[in-house]
Design an enzyme around this catalytic site. Structure first.
Site, mmCIF file in Angstrom:
data_model
loop_
_atom_site.group_PDB
_atom_site.id
_atom_site.type_symbol
_atom_site.label_atom_id
_atom_site.label_comp_id
_atom_site.label_asym_id
_atom_site.label_seq_id
_atom_site.Cartn_x
_atom_site.Cartn_y
_atom_site.Cartn_z
ATOM 1 C CG ASP A 173 50.370 39.575 90.922
ATOM 2 O OD1 ASP A 173 51.099 40.568 91.018
ATOM 3 O OD2 ASP A 173 49.604 39.381 89.961
ATOM 4 C CG HIS B 64 48.766 42.258 87.602
ATOM 5 N ND1 HIS B 64 49.722 41.756 88.445
ATOM 6 C CD2 HIS B 64 49.394 43.177 86.843
ATOM 7 C CE1 HIS B 64 50.874 42.352 88.195
ATOM 8 N NE2 HIS B 64 50.703 43.219 87.234
ATOM 9 N N GLY C 150 54.369 42.680 71.252
ATOM 10 C CA GLY C 150 55.323 43.519 71.995
ATOM 11 C C GLY C 150 56.676 42.833 72.048
ATOM 12 C CB ALA C 151 58.103 40.308 69.738
ATOM 13 C CB ALA C 152 60.936 44.896 69.630
ATOM 14 N NE ARG D 102 43.211 50.880 87.358
ATOM 15 C CZ ARG D 102 44.099 49.904 87.439
ATOM 16 N NH1 ARG D 102 45.372 50.167 87.579
ATOM 17 N NH2 ARG D 102 43.712 48.651 87.371
ATOM 18 C CD GLN E 292 47.199 42.715 70.126
ATOM 19 O OE1 GLN E 292 47.281 42.060 71.151
ATOM 20 N NE2 GLN E 292 48.190 43.508 69.708
ATOM 21 N NE ARG F 39 56.185 41.116 91.455
ATOM 22 C CZ ARG F 39 55.657 42.021 90.651
ATOM 23 N NH1 ARG F 39 54.370 42.338 90.753
ATOM 24 N NH2 ARG F 39 56.408 42.635 89.756
ATOM 25 N N GLY G 28 59.503 40.969 76.149
ATOM 26 C CA GLY G 28 59.780 40.144 74.967
ATOM 27 C C GLY G 28 61.214 39.645 74.963
ATOM 28 N N GLY H 82 50.040 42.339 79.141
ATOM 29 C CA GLY H 82 49.972 43.811 79.056
ATOM 30 C C GLY H 82 48.909 44.363 79.987
HETATM 31 P P1 NAD Z 1 57.916 47.740 76.775
HETATM 32 O O1 NAD Z 1 57.404 49.142 76.605
HETATM 33 O O2 NAD Z 1 59.371 47.482 76.985
HETATM 34 O O3 NAD Z 1 57.482 46.869 75.514
HETATM 35 C C1 NAD Z 1 56.189 46.869 75.018
HETATM 36 C C2 NAD Z 1 56.287 46.634 73.519
HETATM 37 O O4 NAD Z 1 54.976 46.467 73.035
HETATM 38 C C3 NAD Z 1 56.916 47.791 72.763
HETATM 39 O O5 NAD Z 1 57.996 47.325 71.978
HETATM 40 C C4 NAD Z 1 55.760 48.326 71.905
HETATM 41 O O6 NAD Z 1 56.200 48.800 70.626
HETATM 42 C C5 NAD Z 1 54.893 47.084 71.786
HETATM 43 N N1 NAD Z 1 53.494 47.332 71.472
HETATM 44 C C6 NAD Z 1 52.706 48.360 71.893
HETATM 45 N N2 NAD Z 1 51.491 48.264 71.338
HETATM 46 C C7 NAD Z 1 51.497 47.153 70.583
HETATM 47 C C8 NAD Z 1 50.527 46.525 69.753
HETATM 48 N N3 NAD Z 1 49.314 47.059 69.582
HETATM 49 N N4 NAD Z 1 50.878 45.394 69.099
HETATM 50 C C9 NAD Z 1 52.105 44.865 69.240
HETATM 51 N N5 NAD Z 1 53.076 45.422 69.996
HETATM 52 C C10 NAD Z 1 52.756 46.541 70.667
HETATM 53 O O7 NAD Z 1 57.031 47.113 77.945
HETATM 54 P P2 NAD Z 1 57.309 45.787 78.774
HETATM 55 O O8 NAD Z 1 58.145 46.139 79.952
HETATM 56 O O9 NAD Z 1 57.729 44.702 77.871
HETATM 57 O O10 NAD Z 1 55.833 45.531 79.358
HETATM 58 C C11 NAD Z 1 54.771 45.161 78.509
HETATM 59 C C12 NAD Z 1 53.458 45.205 79.257
HETATM 60 O O11 NAD Z 1 53.461 44.236 80.303
HETATM 61 C C13 NAD Z 1 53.146 46.533 79.949
HETATM 62 O O12 NAD Z 1 51.758 46.782 79.770
HETATM 63 C C14 NAD Z 1 53.428 46.262 81.402
HETATM 64 O O13 NAD Z 1 52.713 47.126 82.251
HETATM 65 C C15 NAD Z 1 52.945 44.842 81.498
HETATM 66 N N6 NAD Z 1 53.405 44.051 82.669
HETATM 67 C C16 NAD Z 1 52.503 43.170 83.197
HETATM 68 C C17 NAD Z 1 52.879 42.364 84.269
HETATM 69 C C18 NAD Z 1 51.896 41.386 84.865
HETATM 70 O O14 NAD Z 1 52.233 40.760 85.878
HETATM 71 N N7 NAD Z 1 50.712 41.177 84.325
HETATM 72 C C19 NAD Z 1 54.157 42.488 84.793
HETATM 73 C C20 NAD Z 1 55.057 43.372 84.219
HETATM 74 C C21 NAD Z 1 54.659 44.165 83.139
HETATM 75 C C1 LMR Z 2 54.292 44.544 87.730
HETATM 76 O O1 LMR Z 2 53.488 43.975 88.480
HETATM 77 O O2 LMR Z 2 55.520 44.449 87.851
HETATM 78 C C2 LMR Z 2 53.756 45.446 86.647
HETATM 79 O O3 LMR Z 2 52.435 45.112 86.344
HETATM 80 C C3 LMR Z 2 53.907 46.845 87.148
HETATM 81 C C4 LMR Z 2 53.401 47.913 86.212
HETATM 82 O O4 LMR Z 2 52.631 48.771 86.685
HETATM 83 O O5 LMR Z 2 53.754 47.904 85.008
#
Ligand code: NAD
Ligand code: LMR
Length: 329
Positions: A162, A190, A12-14, A101, A115, A165, A18, A133
């Site tokens: 968390d 989470h 998800g590097a872009a 969900r 993966q 925070r 990322g 993710g």
């Molecule tokens: P985003 O939509 O900006 O970026 C996600 C990227 O992942 C996109 O560029 C997409 O093309 C890519 N992607 C999707 N499927 C893929 C795959 N199979 N292989 C490689 N790349 C893939 O989202 P973001 O804001 O960067 O968030 C990414 C994830 O992190 C989300 O699931 C979000 O809910 C999660 N998140 C988790 C936490 C945590 O605390 N655990 C906190 C914030 C966000």
């Molecule tokens: C966060 O804790 O900021 C994210 O996991 C929130 C979300 O639902 O993407």
């Protein structure tokens, strides 16, 4: 002589996270200012995503980071994960309109099965995996189960956001500094069911719970505020947290690799049965780390309120695990 480079894969590097993460890894904030890195970046094959990834790589090039030895772009996890020492699994399908969900769980289960299998086939045998993710704990569980030849303990989920925070909420409430607070725990998933537990927390060695002395605030304000912080950020920004999520990912890997010097941090790790959490469930635990290994803090007393909260978040994780069981057969 400089150290050999560490290979870091980021999926998800872009995406948003990322963009907030890669430059900090390349500048040495995650693995140390003397540690060269190689970045292996994965995005979906979609033309737009790959083009955006090329743009990010152009910017990485333009920073001329002395520690960044090489950056490669990938659309296949089998090449992206080749020989990687660290894998940050950030990319996931976000929840779309009308998606439950459960649907999100199914869509992402497929990504993390693929993966996990790719990591199993081509990554370093000691690869350290952090799943960001969402749903992070269950995605980490799926990747772990899909990689039977790798140590299960090397699959972790991000609870550090968390934890961070909660630290700031506590510092603000008690008029103290984040740096002085220790022994905080965030148990479980989470998700809003997580249980930030202040019973053991200290500030400059004194009980933080006693200093705050406000059980109503703890139960009615602190716990729900931390649990629902992700949603509050989405509401305010129109996008989910990104810089703070990237920061937590840096903290998680930094501490896992470089050690916490006896301090507790929260990591989502496969349970070894501690605190009555069934083995294998990826659950937020207090850990200390040393020499690249984490240890779950043992011997904490669990009172009735805590047991109830810990079981509630466990029940959600068990339900998520059962929801993807078919995919793991
Ligand atoms: P985003 O939509 O900006 O970026 C996600 C990227 O992942 C996109 O560029 C997409 O093309 C890519 N992607 C999707 N499927 C893929 C795959 N199979 N292989 C490689 N790349 C893939 O989202 P973001 O804001 O960067 O968030 C990414 C994830 O992190 C989300 O699931 C979000 O809910 C999660 N998140 C988790 C936490 C945590 O605390 N655990 C906190 C914030 C966000
Ligand atoms: C966060 O804790 O900021 C994210 O996991 C929130 C979300 O639902 O993407």
């Amino acid at each position: 002589m400089s150290k050999p480079a560490i290979r870091v894969a980021v999926t998800g590097a872009a995406g948003q996270i990322g963009y907030a993460l890669l430059f900090r890894i390349a500048s040495g904030e995650m693995l140390g200012k003397d540690q060269p890195v190689i970045l292996q970046l994965l995005e979906i094959p979609d033309e737009k995503a790959q083009k955006a990834l090329q743009g990010v790589i152009m910017e990485l090039d333009d920073c001329a980071f002395p520690l960044l030895q090489e950056v490669t772009a990938h659309s296949d996890p089998m090449t992206a994960f080749k020989d990687v020492d660290i894998a940050l699994l950030v990319g996931a399908r976000p929840r779309g309109p009308g998606m439950e969900r459960k649907d999100l769980l199914q869509a992402n289960a497929q990504i993390f099965t693929v993966q996990g299998k790719a990591l199993n086939a081509v990554a370093s045998r000691n690869v350290k995996v952090l799943v960001v993710g969402n749903p992070a704990n269950t995605n980490a569980y799926i990747a772990m189960k899909s990689a039977p030849d790798l140590p299960a303990k090397n699959f972790t989920a991000m609870l550090r956001l968390d934890h961070n925070r909660a630290l700031t909420q506590l510092a603000q409430k008690s008029g103290t500094q984040v740096k002085d607070i220790e022994k905080l725990v965030v148990w479980g998933n989470h998700s809003p069911t997580m249980y930030p537990d202040i019973r053991f927390a200290t500030v400059n060695g004194e009980s933080l719970e006693k200093k705050i002395n406000d059980d109503v605030w703890n139960k009615d304000t602190f716990i729900p505020t931390v649990g629902k912080r992700g949603a509050a950020i989405i509401e305010a920004r129109g996008l989910s947290s990104a810089a703070s999520a990237a920061n937590a990912a840096i903290d998680h890997i930094h501490d896992w690799v470089l050690g916490t010097n006896g301090k507790w941090v929260t990591m989502g790790v496969p349970s070894d049965g501690s605190y009555g959490i069934p083995e294998g469930i990826i659950y937020g635990f207090p850990v200390t780390t040393e020499n690249g290994e984490y240890k779950i803090v043992q011997g904490l007393e669990i009172d009735a309120f805590s047991r109830e909260r810990m079981d509630k978040t466990l029940a959600e994780l068990t339900e998520e695990r059962d929801g993807v069981a078919d995919l793991l057969k």
